[in-house]
Design an enzyme around this catalytic site. Structure first.
Site, short mmCIF file in Angstrom:
data_model
loop_
_atom_site.label_atom_id
_atom_site.label_comp_id
_atom_site.label_asym_id
_atom_site.label_seq_id
_atom_site.Cartn_x
_atom_site.Cartn_y
_atom_site.Cartn_z
N TYR A 115 120.54 32.26 66.66
CA TYR A 115 119.95 33.28 67.53
C TYR A 115 120.92 33.55 68.67
O TYR A 115 121.33 32.62 69.38
CB TYR A 115 118.60 32.79 68.07
N HIS A 148 117.31 39.83 69.72
CA HIS A 148 116.33 40.82 70.16
C HIS A 148 117.05 41.91 70.94
O HIS A 148 117.97 41.63 71.70
CB HIS A 148 115.28 40.18 71.06
#
Lengths: 1085, 164
Positions: B77, B115
């Site tokens: 991530y 994100h």
């Protein structure tokens, strides 16, 4: 050896010697005891036993045995040799040499003794002796290489260079036949280097040629040297050594061409020639930055601007953080700073608007702007425009917040601006950005110490020490800058014990260094590292003139002086303080102390155990128990019997080694004044005047020194028990106003009227003896809560008209004298105020009886308004401090007697030496050039006139004015306050630079507080300076961290990264992408 | 930049002694203070968190977290990626991202995601250039910015040695 013994014991004796050499001391001891059992008086064995014991840390026994052995066998060279060794181990080299010489008298050609002797002679720099001993060694054993070389070195040291070379050449000839074996090649090479030392040789040659005036030849050699350097040092282009060497050569070349001037001023045609020279040189040595940098020193005006521009640009592009310190010396040359400022601003502007340097199509990398801002910040810092400097450095930090140098620079600016706490915070921030950088760590420690954050500094410093015994580790590493800076800090904070401890630690390092060279005398000869050896010896000779040593010794001396002036509180005073606390607080405090003591003790014990076990296991035979510091706070250091004598010890080292420093002589003056060594103090004054007669401190010493000597002499020649007539005033040499009066047939020192305690203190300071007040000292303005009737009466009287009479509050006189006294008083017609008690033999609190005639007397005097009687308590202070009071008639109290007792112990200059001192002073005084037969007051005035624009000179003159004429205190303060902080005119468009330095203003503030003792003036001064120095924490400037947090905001923010919840951290991700957007916009363009 | 003025861009991993540099960058780049977990993750991700140096000046960073999925496989991530404003447009961001992508393919890490706010078109375009695709939309992901929604961008990395 051991010749007088039978074979078996002789063998045993050999065993002793052997075990000593192989450090098997126990074995040796056993053998020695075996011999001594049979021959208890055998001197040599006794000596050897002593020597062995000495190595086992049994010093006292050792000396006893060795002396005993010597007594038994005075004719034995062994005994003498051993005695010498013993002295050597205790560092008593002088004694040791004597012993060796005795041993040699008995056995002339003992090589071992000769060798030992030569080592010590080298250590003690007995060079003639050293040469002689070495010669003997060589003649004894000419086959040993070391002897040849030792002799050559000895000759060299004794400044007999040509002899040294001859010897080496002779030695080489002996070698020619059989070439040195492989393993000695290196050593041989060293020797050749030593002899030839090509560069050194050429340098030598050049300086000789210059002295002879054969300039052209010298020039050729310099050019040779320059061309030699690139071959040798091309790789080390940036190394300091290289740069310095090069600078020297360039300088030498200039000298040869007749183009060198000490002060850096050149005529225009000379500049042309120089310019041409360096242009050709820089073409020749393209890589040499020195050839480009040096012309900046002599070029002027537009040509300077161009050269600087060319020099700076590539360095900004490359990003060289040290660029400013390279340019810094140029700021001392007139006019250059202004040119540089304009140049920097142009560069900055051009990069901001076009992205490149002026006139260049090339785009600069983004970092160039940041480096330019950094340069500008340092520029403004140098020009004391701290506000601009901070603005620029903040801009740079915003541009690239990850460059550590920027934070260091900002810290430095804040330090210069006077905000030490904020500077330390920034240095700490810089440190946090690279935890593996020792330099930044050290800089941070230094800033913390400057801000007196000693605890924090220590914690930071030990980050780079070995684990375990951390603090001692700093000491063992001889980390002297740290010890000095923390010593200074403790000194500022008044913790003299710790300060002294640190300073003395540094001093100890230097002593150790001197001792350490002993090991090298034999080592270097054996290993043939001759060049290093000779260099080391020269270094050792200069050792104590090193700046660190100077600082440490000066620091120690200052500690001793301060201690002498204000001795630390005694135990009882401490107890007093405790007794003022509440009982519960007291208990807590005691408990705390006890706990702390217990903890410290336990720690010390543990450490002791640790080290002792470690010592035993590792070294086996010898215990290296490192003594635990028994005196961590330096309390014991404070309890020296004679503080000034201690101080003098270090002062002497200073005088011997840094006689060119003003500080040395200032300290000498201060110490000798306190020791009442007038002549030595005068000597210091003379040195000061010689070094810098215009220095404010020189002036201060000259004035106070002369003044005190004058007073002292005056008192001595006017003392009543020598020659004195009633009513004399003491006059001082040089027309200083008389200040000592002689009254009532007694010798009273009368400071006009002793108006205030401060004046009494002043008097005490100026004559070196204890002085007691006869009458009570008057405190400054005494304002009673209610006004008693006698004060009301006093208010009505004319100034200085009233006689105050008091024969003690408890004692009194008999009836008849009391009556007689009243009659006389009345007849005198003088105004008086008399405090009366019932006569002796009556209850002091009894009503007054008619027989004492007081009632009638009182009525009469009140009617005639001649006086007033006070029958109860009168506050003496009030009466004495009243301006109407003129004379105080009192009984002779104990204090008075004590005073006279003291005075009578002043003796006339009876013996010859004292007479000599006086006569020398009498002769010396007018010879001080500054005095010119003027009075001190006149001298002070002319000093002021000469330096009327300088703050520090004005302050010194004001201080002296107060010393000479205490009643002119207000005038002195006015003198200081009327100083004007002028602007220095510069061409820069960015506002004026003020002349005053922060350091000086702080000194003046301290003067107002401690010497002139005027709190109002001090606070006025503080307010004024807070405006000049808005960043100063000392003056509480508005922008300092003491007032606002702005300065250290960043550093506070930095550690605050906790406390963000996960939700927010998610949003952080978005922002990161926001950041990306910008980046990618640029990518797509 | 002009010819002959090549400046070296180099990467260095983050450890205790220079973690402050990462903090400084984040303070300058993002108006949010990251918590200790962020830095702990970054430090423990090893080679996946990097500082970018532009001729010895630290100017950018990529910080990743290694996540264990159910079943034992690992994915990456990207917590932050940023370059100081004056140093953008020099390919530093690309170099940082490529470094992580290379690492993923070398270590057989199949999945890498991040994100991004739904309106952040430039960023989306940037990541798409590297083969990222929108795989999900999360409503009301952000609390204090609008739009509050975000996309999940994911890249499935071709495995260098599928069987190992």
């Amino acid at each position: 050896m051991g010749a007088s013994l039978p074979p078996k014991e002789a063998n045993l004796f050999k065993l002793i010697v052997k075990s000593y050499e192989t450090k098997q001391y126990k074995k040796g001891l056993k053998a020695a005891d075996a011999i001594l059992k049979k021959f208890p008086d055998h001197g040599e064995t006794l000596s050897m036993k002593g020597l062995t014991l000495n190595c086992m840390d049994r010093k006292v026994e050792a000396y006893e045995l060795v002396r005993c052995g010597l007594k038994n066998d005075l004719k034995s060279h062994v005994c003498w040799h051993v005695y010498g060794l013993l002295y050597r181990s205790d560092r008593e080299y002088g004694e040791a040499i004597k012993c060796y010489r005795n041993a040699l008298k008995i056995e002339q050609n003992n090589i071992e003794i000769l060798r030992d002797l030569s080592l010590l002679q080298a250590q003690m720099r007995d060079l003639a002796g050293f040469v002689e001993t070495r010669r003997q060694l060589l003649t004894l054993k000419p086959t040993v290489r070391i002897n040849w070389i030792g002799f050559a070195v000895a000759q060299h040291l004794n400044s007999n260079g040509s002899n040294a070379i001859e010897i080496l050449e002779a030695f080489e000839r002996t070698l020619e036949d059989d070439y040195p074996p492989e393993n000695e090649r290196f050593e041989h090479g060293e020797m050749l280097l030593y002899k030839v030392d090509k560069l050194g040789y050429k340098e030598q040659q050049v300086s000789l040629l210059i002295k002879l005036g054969r300039v052209e030849e010298a020039e050729k050699i310099y050019r040779d040297l320059l061309s030699m350097i690139p071959d040798n040092y091309r790789l080390a282009d940036t190394s300091f050594r290289y740069t310095f060497v090069l600078l020297r050569y360039y300088e030498g070349l200039q000298k040869c061409l007749g183009l060198y001037s000490e002060n850096g001023e050149y005529k225009s045609e000379e500049v042309d020639q120089l310019d041409a020279l360096y242009q050709s040189l820089s073409k020749q040595y393209n890589w040499s930055s020195a050839a480009k940098r040096i012309p900046l020193d002599f070029l002027q005006g537009e040509r300077f601007r161009e050269a600087a521009d060319i020099y700076i640009r590539p360095l900004l592009t490359k990003g060289v953080p040290s660029l400013f310190s390279d340019l810094s010396p140029l700021y001392d040359l007139p006019g250059k700073a202004d040119i540089l400022e304009k140049l920097f601003l142009e560069l900055e502007n051009s990069i901001k608007t076009t992205g490149g340097f002026p006139g260049s199509a090339l785009k600069e990398p983004p970092s160039t702007l940041m480096w330019t801002l950094n340069l500008l910040a340092q520029h403004y810092d140098r020009r004391v425009q701290h506000e601009f400097a901070l603005a620029k450095i903040d801009e740079a930090i915003e541009h690239t917040p990850t460059v550590i140098d920027l934070y260091s620079v900002k810290g430095r600016i804040l330090k210069h601006a006077g905000d030490l706490a904020a500077a330390a915070a920034l240095a700490d921030e810089a440190r946090s950005m690279d935890l593996a950088d020792r330099f930044i760590n050290s800089e941070c420690v230094k800033r913390m110490l400057q801000a007196d954050q000693v605890g924090l500094a220590e914690k930071t410093a030990v980050l780079f020490t070995k684990d375990g015994d951390q603090h001692n580790n700093l000491h063992d590493m001889q980390c002297m800058w740290y010890e000095l800076a923390s010593g200074e800090s403790y000194f500022r904070q008044g913790d003299l014990g710790r300060a002294l401890k640190k300073f003395l630690a540094v001093e100890k390092h230097y002593a150790d260094m001197t001792e350490d060279q002993l090991d090298f005398h034999s080592y270097c000869l054996r290993k043939m590292t001759l060049r290093a050896y000779v260099e080391m010896l020269k270094f050792q000779d200069q050792l104590h003139s090193h700046a660190y040593f100077h600082k440490a010794a000066a620091g120690a001396v200052r500690c001793y002086i301060k201690l002498y002036d204000s001795p630390p509180k005694s135990k009882t005073e401490d107890d007093d303080e405790i007794s003022r606390l509440l009982p519960s607080q007291k208990k807590k405090l005691r408990q705390k102390q006890r706990k702390a003591e217990a903890r410290a003790k336990k720690e010390a014990e543990e450490k002791n155990e640790e080290t002792s076990t470690a010592g035993v296991s590792k070294t086996g035979k010898r215990q290296h128990t490192k003594p635990v510091d028994l005196d961590p706070h330096g309390d014991k250091l404070l309890q020296v019997e004679d503080l000034l004598a201690e101080g003098t010890k270090y002062l002497k080292l200073l005088q011997r080694n840094s006689s060119k420093s003003l500080e040395t002589h200032l300290l000498s003056f201060e110490i000798n004044m306190r020791k009442q060594k007038i002549l030595l103090a005068f000597q210091a004054v003379k040195q000061l005047l010689k070094l810098d007669a215009d220095n404010p401190d020189s002036h201060r010493c000259l004035t106070t020194g002369t003044y005190r000597a004058d007073i002292f002499i005056s008192i001595l020649i006017h003392l009543p028990h020598w020659k004195a007539e009633a009513g004399d005033e003491f006059s001082l040499p040089g027309n200083t106003s008389p200040l000592v009066g002689n009254q009532m047939g007694f010798s009273l020192i009368r400071w006009r009227r002793l108006k205030a305690r401060s004046e009494m203190i002043h008097l005490r300071k100026n004559i070196w003896r204890r002085v007691w007040a006869i009458s009570p000292l008057l405190s400054p303005p005494f304002i009673p809560s209610t006004t008693p009737s006698y004060i009301e009466w006093l208010n009505l009287q004319a100034p200085e008209s009233v006689l105050h009479i008091l024969f003690g509050s408890q004692s009194s006189i008999d009836v008849s004298p009391m009556v007689e006294f009243a009659k006389g008083l009345e007849a005198s017609g003088k105004q008086f105020i008399r405090v009366v008690r019932p006569p002796n033999g009556f209850d002091p609190y009894e009503e007054f009886s008619v027989e004492w005639m007081m009632e009638v007397f009182e009525d009469r005097i009140i009617e005639r308004k001649q006086g007033i009687l006070v029958k109860k308590w009168a506050t003496q202070m009030e009466i004495l401090s009243h301006e109407s009071t003129s004379v105080f008639l009192s009984h002779c109290s104990w204090n008075l007697i004590r005073f006279f007792h003291r005075v009578s112990r002043f003796s006339a200059p009876a013996n010859d030496s004292e007479k000599l001192v006086w006569s020398v002073i009498e002769v010396e005084r007018p010879s001080l050039s500054q005095l010119h037969e003027k009075s001190l007051i006149e001298m002070n005035r002319s000093f002021l006139e000469k330096h009327t624009d300088s703050l520090m000179h004005r302050a010194a003159a004001a201080e002296m004015m107060y010393v000479l004429e205490p009643e002119k205190k207000l005038e002195a303060i006015k003198l200081i306050e009327e100083s004007i902080n002028r602007s220095i005119s510069i061409n820069g468009a960015l506002g004026p630079v003020k002349q005053w330095k922060l350091k000086d203003c702080i000194a003046v503030h301290k003067l107002l507080v401690t010497v002139l003792v005027d709190p109002d003036a001090a606070s006025r001064w503080r307010a004024r300076c807070a405006e000049y120095f808005p960043f100063s924490t000392y003056f509480g400037g508005l922008r300092s961290s003491a007032i606002s947090q702005s300065a250290c905001q960043e550093s506070l923010n930095a550690p605050e990264n906790g406390g963000v919840n996960s939700q927010e951290s998610k949003s952080g991700d978005t922002h990161s992408l926001n950041g990306n957007i910008e980046a990618f916009k640029a990518v797509t363009i | 930049m002009g010819a002959g003025r090549e400046f070296v861009i180099s990467l260095d991993w983050v450890r205790d002694k220079n973690v402050m540099q990462l903090k400084k960058l984040n303070t300058a780049l993002f108006p949010v203070r990251y918590n200790e977990k962020y830095y702990a993750d970054a430090l423990s991700s090893g080679e996946f968190t990097k500082l970018a140096y532009y001729s010895d000046i630290c100017v950018g960073s990529i910080a990743c977290r290694l996540e264990k999925k159910e079943g034992g496989s690992v994915r990456v991530y990207i917590m932050t990626l940023g370059v100081l404003a004056p140093y953008r447009g020099l390919g530093i961001g690309t170099k940082l991202l490529n470094h992580v992508l290379d690492l993923c393919s070398k270590q057989n890490i199949p999945e890498i995601y991040l994100h991004v706010q739904t309106n952040n078109e430039d960023a989306i375009a940037f990541y798409k250039k590297f083969g990222f695709e929108i795989t999900d939309t999360i409503q009301n992901y952000y609390t204090n910015i609008t739009p509050p929604d975000c996309y999940v961008l994911t890249k499935f990395v071709a495995q260098a040695h599928p069987k190992k």
